[in-house]
Design an enzyme around this catalytic site. Structure first.
Site, PDB file in Angstrom:
ATOM      1  N   PHE A   1      76.306 112.656 -50.865  1.00 26.23           N
ATOM      2  CA  PHE A   1      75.280 112.859 -51.411  1.00 26.23           C
ATOM      3  C   PHE A   1      74.494 113.387 -52.657  1.00 26.23           C
ATOM      4  O   PHE A   1      73.518 112.768 -52.798  1.00 26.23           O
ATOM      5  CB  PHE A   1      74.582 113.048 -50.564  1.00 26.23           C
ATOM      6  CG  PHE A   1      72.693 112.558 -49.684  1.00 26.23           C
ATOM      7  CD1 PHE A   1      72.114 111.351 -49.697  1.00 26.23           C
ATOM      8  CD2 PHE A   1      72.068 113.288 -49.831  1.00 26.23           C
ATOM      9  CE1 PHE A   1      71.324 110.808 -49.134  1.00 26.23           C
ATOM     10  CE2 PHE A   1      71.133 113.450 -50.177  1.00 26.23           C
ATOM     11  CZ  PHE A   1      70.127 111.954 -49.693  1.00 26.23           C
TER      12      PHE A   1
ATOM     13  N   ASN B   1      91.372 115.317 -34.347  1.00 21.11           N
ATOM     14  CA  ASN B   1      90.484 114.879 -34.540  1.00 21.11           C
ATOM     15  C   ASN B   1      91.617 113.584 -35.163  1.00 21.11           C
ATOM     16  O   ASN B   1      91.346 114.241 -36.531  1.00 21.11           O
ATOM     17  CB  ASN B   1      89.035 114.970 -35.356  1.00 21.11           C
ATOM     18  CG  ASN B   1      88.784 113.631 -35.875  1.00 21.11           C
ATOM     19  OD1 ASN B   1      88.250 112.510 -35.598  1.00 21.11           O
ATOM     20  ND2 ASN B   1      87.469 114.404 -36.360  1.00 21.11           N
TER      21      ASN B   1
ATOM     22  N   GLU C   1      80.972 119.875 -33.828  1.00 19.22           N
ATOM     23  CA  GLU C   1      81.681 119.416 -32.970  1.00 19.22           C
ATOM     24  C   GLU C   1      83.316 119.790 -32.407  1.00 19.22           C
ATOM     25  O   GLU C   1      83.258 119.323 -31.577  1.00 19.22           O
ATOM     26  CB  GLU C   1      82.019 118.053 -33.446  1.00 19.22           C
ATOM     27  CG  GLU C   1      80.493 117.165 -34.508  1.00 19.22           C
ATOM     28  CD  GLU C   1      81.364 116.237 -35.116  1.00 19.22           C
ATOM     29  OE1 GLU C   1      81.106 116.129 -36.501  1.00 19.22           O
ATOM     30  OE2 GLU C   1      81.036 114.556 -35.166  1.00 19.22           O
TER      31      GLU C   1
ATOM     32  N   LEU D   1      73.732 113.355 -39.893  1.00 18.32           N
ATOM     33  CA  LEU D   1      73.388 113.261 -41.192  1.00 18.32           C
ATOM     34  C   LEU D   1      74.946 113.223 -42.253  1.00 18.32           C
ATOM     35  O   LEU D   1      74.575 114.025 -42.935  1.00 18.32           O
ATOM     36  CB  LEU D   1      72.523 113.474 -41.956  1.00 18.32           C
ATOM     37  CG  LEU D   1      71.408 113.152 -41.787  1.00 18.32           C
ATOM     38  CD1 LEU D   1      70.029 112.968 -42.283  1.00 18.32           C
ATOM     39  CD2 LEU D   1      71.544 112.012 -41.267  1.00 18.32           C
TER      40      LEU D   1
ATOM     41  N   ARG E   1      78.227 102.396 -45.424  1.00 21.79           N
ATOM     42  CA  ARG E   1      78.056 101.475 -44.591  1.00 21.79           C
ATOM     43  C   ARG E   1      76.447 100.867 -44.954  1.00 21.79           C
ATOM     44  O   ARG E   1      75.799 101.465 -45.229  1.00 21.79           O
ATOM     45  CB  ARG E   1      77.978 101.717 -43.089  1.00 21.79           C
ATOM     46  CG  ARG E   1      79.505 102.162 -42.324  1.00 21.79           C
ATOM     47  CD  ARG E   1      79.510 102.707 -41.313  1.00 21.79           C
ATOM     48  NE  ARG E   1      80.619 103.080 -41.040  1.00 21.79           N
ATOM     49  CZ  ARG E   1      80.708 104.145 -40.397  1.00 21.79           C
ATOM     50  NH1 ARG E   1      80.058 104.605 -40.050  1.00 21.79           N
ATOM     51  NH2 ARG E   1      82.235 104.452 -40.284  1.00 21.79           N
TER      52      ARG E   1
ATOM     53  N   GLY F   1      72.271 116.491 -43.847  1.00 23.83           N
ATOM     54  CA  GLY F   1      71.093 116.950 -43.339  1.00 23.83           C
ATOM     55  C   GLY F   1      71.576 118.997 -42.933  1.00 23.83           C
ATOM     56  O   GLY F   1      70.638 119.328 -43.195  1.00 23.83           O
TER      57      GLY F   1
ATOM     58  N   ASN G   1      78.503 111.177 -44.257  1.00 18.62           N
ATOM     59  CA  ASN G   1      79.273 109.973 -44.454  1.00 18.62           C
ATOM     60  C   ASN G   1      79.005 108.884 -43.537  1.00 18.62           C
ATOM     61  O   ASN G   1      78.563 107.903 -44.203  1.00 18.62           O
ATOM     62  CB  ASN G   1      80.657 109.363 -44.675  1.00 18.62           C
ATOM     63  CG  ASN G   1      81.131 110.799 -46.183  1.00 18.62           C
ATOM     64  OD1 ASN G   1      79.808 110.589 -46.700  1.00 18.62           O
ATOM     65  ND2 ASN G   1      81.846 111.227 -45.819  1.00 18.62           N
TER      66      ASN G   1
ATOM     67  N   ASN H   1      72.328 120.764 -45.774  1.00 19.98           N
ATOM     68  CA  ASN H   1      72.541 120.906 -47.380  1.00 19.98           C
ATOM     69  C   ASN H   1      71.585 120.393 -48.165  1.00 19.98           C
ATOM     70  O   ASN H   1      71.141 120.869 -49.137  1.00 19.98           O
ATOM     71  CB  ASN H   1      74.318 120.882 -47.637  1.00 19.98           C
ATOM     72  CG  ASN H   1      75.191 121.658 -47.184  1.00 19.98           C
ATOM     73  OD1 ASN H   1      75.092 122.280 -47.239  1.00 19.98           O
ATOM     74  ND2 ASN H   1      75.502 121.351 -46.691  1.00 19.98           N
TER      75      ASN H   1
HETATM   76  P1  ADP Z   1      81.257 113.153 -42.905  1.00 19.11           P
HETATM   77  O1  ADP Z   1      80.630 111.890 -41.434  1.00 19.11           O
HETATM   78  O2  ADP Z   1      82.585 112.627 -43.311  1.00 19.11           O
HETATM   79  O3  ADP Z   1      81.888 114.246 -41.405  1.00 19.11           O
HETATM   80  P2  ADP Z   1      79.838 115.756 -43.288  1.00 19.11           P
HETATM   81  O4  ADP Z   1      79.246 116.019 -42.367  1.00 19.11           O
HETATM   82  O5  ADP Z   1      80.745 116.402 -44.548  1.00 19.11           O
HETATM   83  O6  ADP Z   1      80.661 114.430 -43.479  1.00 19.11           O
HETATM   84  O7  ADP Z   1      79.085 115.213 -44.611  1.00 19.11           O
HETATM   85  C1  ADP Z   1      79.526 115.048 -45.923  1.00 19.11           C
HETATM   86  C2  ADP Z   1      78.328 114.118 -47.201  1.00 19.11           C
HETATM   87  O8  ADP Z   1      77.359 115.717 -47.232  1.00 19.11           O
HETATM   88  C3  ADP Z   1      78.338 113.720 -48.110  1.00 19.11           C
HETATM   89  O9  ADP Z   1      77.494 113.327 -48.171  1.00 19.11           O
HETATM   90  C4  ADP Z   1      77.949 114.857 -49.168  1.00 19.11           C
HETATM   91  O10 ADP Z   1      77.649 114.972 -50.413  1.00 19.11           O
HETATM   92  C5  ADP Z   1      76.744 115.480 -48.878  1.00 19.11           C
HETATM   93  N1  ADP Z   1      76.962 116.673 -48.751  1.00 19.11           N
HETATM   94  C6  ADP Z   1      77.631 118.114 -48.874  1.00 19.11           C
HETATM   95  N2  ADP Z   1      76.764 119.203 -49.207  1.00 19.11           N
HETATM   96  C7  ADP Z   1      75.997 118.614 -49.851  1.00 19.11           C
HETATM   97  C8  ADP Z   1      74.858 119.306 -50.658  1.00 19.11           C
HETATM   98  N3  ADP Z   1      75.227 120.476 -51.623  1.00 19.11           N
HETATM   99  N4  ADP Z   1      73.241 119.004 -51.088  1.00 19.11           N
HETATM  100  C9  ADP Z   1      73.538 117.235 -50.941  1.00 19.11           C
HETATM  101  N5  ADP Z   1      74.586 116.683 -49.917  1.00 19.11           N
HETATM  102  C10 ADP Z   1      75.800 117.384 -50.099  1.00 19.11           C
END
Ligand code: ADP
Length: 402
Positions: free
Chosen positions: A289, A13, A390, A214, A246, A338, A216, A340
């Site tokens: 987040f 990727n 994915e 949900l 964004r 989503g 980044n 976490n």
């Molecule tokens: P990407 O789109 O880069 O693959 P991810 O799917 O890894 O991103 O998601 C990253 C987001 O998930 C960040 O905003 C991060 O803060 C949030 N995140 C990860 N763990 C937690 C948590 N325990 N509580 C809230 N948000 C979380």
């Protein structure tokens, strides 16, 4: 594919300055290697990896300015050096590609003609497709005996009807220039929709779900009878939900205002909308987040507004997909946020109360850190948390050509 032996797929990727890689068994989902090369093309380029699902993390600096080709060469010459068993188990290489335009609705075997089409699609994904091409070309050289397969983020959304994918713009912009909504995160929406159908105990071809990926980047998808019929991202990933950096949907006239009245250049506008907006723009502090929810707990007003906007806009999108689907069997949360954020899920379910959602507080608390589950009470409309995968979808797509 011969299942009597342990056969694996190398999944690649390539982002604009990063390269994620993994070696996966496409049937069991077992991961034998996972890693990430970061800060590519910069002086601090580096690579980290781990063998197995909980092996020790190893790290190395890459030569200053190393690009995707250099990172893949390091993977082949250093990381996989001496791993003959693993190398011998490889049956295909699966490449994630962000935007394949209208050309691809299924995984495709790479050849020179396919590479040319990806090149043609660069204007649709100017940051990603050039990086994908570097990765594809280098990997084809380094792993020349294996089939190379492209799996597209846009493919799953090729089933959207014109009423959902067209913009209300003059016809020639679509027919002559491909200006339409393509959608992204297709492999993730597909994976969690299939899982949701499994959890509901019904065939995916008869299942309607709304899936919210949900991370980044963030998007919602309306899946009807297992097929995407609408999604929130558009011609590019900028459209739709509020995201880490964004802006999501805004009035396009804001661009003219910024240029004509405020003197921004178009490059500056692009930078603001893509990199300085969303959670970062509103909170003034972070695109992450976790930082936003921590700010809410500490009483930070800007973080609270960022959180409120994120949840309100997401709930409105989900509500609109009741129009696309008619009947909704379940809502699914996935992606880092989503999977976490209890606080976000709790708020979104509360906003969706008119559609019959009632949070199961214990279920919501239990579904995090890789654990999925039902987060609504019995007799409520159903909402699930389903960790996405994915890489597995890409590995499975590639294994079809092994
Ligand atoms: P990407 O789109 O880069 O693959 P991810 O799917 O890894 O991103 O998601 C990253 C987001 O998930 C960040 O905003 C991060 O803060 C949030 N995140 C990860 N763990 C937690 C948590 N325990 N509580 C809230 N948000 C979380």
């Amino acid at each position: 594919m011969d299942t009597s032996k342990n056969q694996t797929v190398l999944v690649l990727n390539c982002g604009s300055s990063s390269l994620k890689f993994a070696i996966i068994n496409p049937e069991s989902g077992q991961q034998y290697l996972s890693g990430l090369a970061e800060a590519l093309t910069l002086p601090e380029a580096q690579i980290s990896w781990r063998f197995g699902e909980d092996g020790d993390k190893q790290k190395a600096a890459l030569p200053s300015g190393a690009d995707h080709t250099a990172a893949l060469t390091f993977l082949e010459e250093q990381v996989l050096h001496g791993q003959q068993g693993l190398l011998d188990s490889l049956v295909a290489v699966g490449h994630r590609v962000v935007n394949g335009g209208e050309y691809f609705s299924e995984p495709v075997l790479v050849n020179d003609e396919v590479e040319q089409i990806i090149e043609k699609c660069i204007p649709l994904a100017p940051l990603h497709n050039p990086a994908h091409l570097l990765g594809i070309r280098a990997a084809r050289r380094l792993f020349s005996s294996l089939p190379h397969v492209l799996v597209f983020d846009t493919a799953f959304h090729q089933t959207m009807p014109a009423a959902a994918f067209r913009y209300a713009l003059p016809d020639e912009l679509y027919h002559e220039h491909g200006v339409r909504r393509y959608g992204m995160h297709g492999t993730s929406h597909y994976y969690v929709a299939v899982k949701a159908a499994e959890w509901l105990g019904q065939p995916v071809e008869e299942t309607n779900v709304i899936t919210a990926h949900l991370g980044n980047g963030a998007s919602v998808c309306a899946v009807k009878n297992g097929k995407s019929v609408d999604t929130s991202m558009g011609m590019t990933p900028l459209e739709g939900l509020m995201m880490g950096t964004r802006c999501g949907n805004v009035d396009p006239s804001i661009v003219f205002f910024m240029v004509d009245e405020l003197g921004y250049t178009l490059d500056q506008v692009k930078d603001v909308l893509n990199k300085k907006s969303g959670l970062l723009g509103i909170s003034g502090k972070t695109s992450d987040f976790r930082g936003i929810t921590q700010g809410v707990e500490e009483g930070d007003e800007n973080a609270k507004l960022a959180f409120d906007m994120f949840c309100y806009r997401l709930a409105k999108f989900i509500a609109s997909y009741y129009v696309s689907l008619g009947r909704v069997d379940a809502l699914v949360f996935t992606g880092g946020i989503g999977e976490n954020s209890l606080m976000m899920r709790s708020r979104v379910l509360e906003l969706l109360a008119p559609f019959g959602f009632v949070e199961d507080v214990k279920g919501n608390e239990a579904a995090r850190f890789g654990n999925g589950g039902l987060i609504t009470v019995a007799d409520s409309a159903k909402a699930f948390v389903i960790p996405t995968n994915e890489e597995l979808v890409i590995a499975q797509g590639a294994a079809r050509f092994a």
